[in-house]
Design an enzyme around this catalytic site. Sequence first.
Site, PDB file in Angstrom:
ATOM      1  N   ASN A 210     -39.406  80.582  10.164  1.00 20.78           N
ATOM      2  CA  ASN A 210     -38.259  80.599  11.080  1.00 20.78           C
ATOM      3  C   ASN A 210     -38.506  81.411  12.351  1.00 20.78           C
ATOM      4  O   ASN A 210     -38.052  81.050  13.437  1.00 20.78           O
ATOM      5  CB  ASN A 210     -37.012  81.107  10.357  1.00 20.78           C
ATOM      6  N   SER A 287     -38.168  83.078   0.602  1.00 17.70           N
ATOM      7  CA  SER A 287     -37.088  82.783  -0.329  1.00 17.70           C
ATOM      8  C   SER A 287     -37.159  83.659  -1.575  1.00 17.70           C
ATOM      9  O   SER A 287     -38.225  84.132  -1.981  1.00 17.70           O
ATOM     10  CB  SER A 287     -37.127  81.312  -0.747  1.00 17.70           C
ATOM     11  N   THR A 288     -36.007  83.840  -2.203  1.00 18.45           N
ATOM     12  CA  THR A 288     -35.929  84.614  -3.437  1.00 18.45           C
ATOM     13  C   THR A 288     -36.717  83.933  -4.551  1.00 18.45           C
ATOM     14  O   THR A 288     -37.373  84.600  -5.353  1.00 18.45           O
ATOM     15  CB  THR A 288     -34.457  84.798  -3.845  1.00 18.45           C
ATOM     16  N   ALA A 289     -36.675  82.610  -4.602  1.00 19.04           N
ATOM     17  CA  ALA A 289     -37.397  81.876  -5.648  1.00 19.04           C
ATOM     18  C   ALA A 289     -38.900  82.107  -5.534  1.00 19.04           C
ATOM     19  O   ALA A 289     -39.583  82.330  -6.544  1.00 19.04           O
ATOM     20  CB  ALA A 289     -37.079  80.382  -5.558  1.00 19.04           C
ATOM     21  N   ALA A 291     -40.336  84.674  -4.141  1.00 20.49           N
ATOM     22  CA  ALA A 291     -40.576  86.083  -4.446  1.00 20.49           C
ATOM     23  C   ALA A 291     -40.685  86.315  -5.948  1.00 20.49           C
ATOM     24  O   ALA A 291     -41.467  87.172  -6.400  1.00 20.49           O
ATOM     25  CB  ALA A 291     -39.466  86.946  -3.866  1.00 20.49           C
ATOM     26  N   GLU A 308     -38.884  90.758   1.511  1.00 22.18           N
ATOM     27  CA  GLU A 308     -37.711  90.592   2.371  1.00 22.18           C
ATOM     28  C   GLU A 308     -37.228  89.164   2.199  1.00 22.18           C
ATOM     29  O   GLU A 308     -37.905  88.226   2.614  1.00 22.18           O
ATOM     30  CB  GLU A 308     -38.083  90.895   3.831  1.00 22.18           C
ATOM     31  N   CYS A 342     -32.537  84.878   8.573  1.00 26.35           N
ATOM     32  CA  CYS A 342     -32.018  85.421   7.314  1.00 26.35           C
ATOM     33  C   CYS A 342     -30.773  86.271   7.524  1.00 26.35           C
ATOM     34  O   CYS A 342     -29.989  86.480   6.595  1.00 26.35           O
ATOM     35  CB  CYS A 342     -33.100  86.238   6.608  1.00 26.35           C
ATOM     36  N   GLU A 523     -38.447  97.852   5.452  1.00 23.55           N
ATOM     37  CA  GLU A 523     -39.420  97.826   6.542  1.00 23.55           C
ATOM     38  C   GLU A 523     -38.845  98.599   7.719  1.00 23.55           C
ATOM     39  O   GLU A 523     -37.642  98.756   7.844  1.00 23.55           O
ATOM     40  CB  GLU A 523     -39.711  96.377   6.948  1.00 23.55           C
TER      41      GLU A 523
END
Length: 542
Positions: A210, A287-289, A291, A308, A342, A523
């Site tokens: 992005n 993405s959370t998936a 991660a 993140e 995000c 961060e």
Amino acid sequence: VEGRGGTRPQHSRFCSESVPLILGIGFQVASASTASLRCPRCVIYFLNNFAIMPKMADNRTHLVLENYIGGKFVPCPRHIDSYDPSTGEVYCKVPDSDVEEVEAAVKAAKEAFPEWSSRSPAERAQVLHKLADLIDAHLEEFAQAESKDQGKTITFARTVDIPRSAYNFRFFASSILHHTTDCSQMDHMGCVNYTVRTPVGVAGLISPWNLPLYLLTWKIAPAIATGNTVVAKPSEMTSVTAWMMCKLLDEAGVPPGVVNIVFGTGPRTGNALVSHPEVPLISFTGSTATAQVITERSAPYCKKLSLELGGKNPAIIFGDANLEECIATTIRSSFSNQGEICLCTSRIFVERSIFPEFLQRFVDAARKWKTGVPSDANSNNGALISKEHLEKVRGYVKLAREEGGKVHCGEGVDSLELPERNRSGYFMPPTVISEVSDSSRCMQEEIFGPVTCVVPFDDEDEVIRRANGVKYGLSATVWSRDVGRVHRVARKLQAGLVWTNCWLIRDLNLPFGGMKCSGIGREGGRDSYHFFTEVKTITIKH
């Protein structure tokens, strides 16, 4: 091969001798490989005049990227198609790197680590400043490439992505010079204790599509400033500006092997990187998936992780808010970069007393937020990243209708007027939805597109509970003139960042990151310094 015209660029010292063969009307294009394109200006000229001609379908009209390993561009035998989101056409071939390419990059990074880590922070800072200067010198070329590759508007790339990419290097070049360590005395024991921080080693960095160069440099800059070497994997969908940056590294004084870029997919390239036993640290944005998979792959090696991840960010608008400022800012926070940030607002809670007025004015403003060709300076939004992502975002709008929601503008309501060659692009107008329940998937799941839901609330405790009622906790905005209220609400919101009466104002010294499923770690100036170093306590008895 005939180009579309335009002025032949002035070439810099980055050009190779073969560059003139691919420039100008009437010249033959023997190859679009990186061996022929050494100058960022030449890259942009090629993209604008050759790579996007619809009638040219053979591979010679595509920009072909190469991995950057050990200070050299290295061809890859496998490639992935990369699309121009504004047209839906293939214009670039990206390496489909595998274990062998990652292994070579890790080897180069390990070999470069002893010399680079032994340099003083001031010496490393000089290199980062030089790289920032070079990015600034080629800002327009980078901006055009980022716009074409990601679908964002040229204006957003010029004013946000590329300036911030350069600033990331400047910020960490300065920040690294000002950290301190701890010391304590134990006079009764005749001892002094102090801490030192040392670089970790080879850092594995995975950045998203992005904000491609913006977020890649946000990881590379602190990693190399602290003395690490890196193997980075940009998104396979937006790789061009990372490849262009590689062309500047030698001129900036970055030694071979300090920065290595391997292009490819997550399941192939990313998996090889996070599973490598000699990469002790992984920084990931996405993405959370994904991660969750990275955490599983890294667990056997006890790697340091910075994750993140996504968000389902609320805006809370109280009845005393300055509606003029609030609506203008919330339009930006909902739809900037096609909603593909995000930190974008996707749930808007409005106090019931002003709900009808807010909704009407917000919908009117959303309709004025122009979606159009990215190269048009009047466009506020460009194209979404891919056909698959466009269909996913449209699917949420369809789901909202099925669940009884009302779509006030945007998808399925307003039409888009696009030039003929852009009608196969991945465009979607800003979409505002109301009358959805908090349990709706549109209110619970990250959509990551130009879609936001607007719902009323009655009191402060209620809205805090509802705002916190998702699995994410990245950011939030609060709008009110009551200073006590904004402090009180900000403390109770489960979010790593809370903006009050503003959005996206950042002091890079302060922590950035989310709670719950929005990530692990932070961060920023001190936090990135701690993540990319190991602390050691030393005790001296005297």
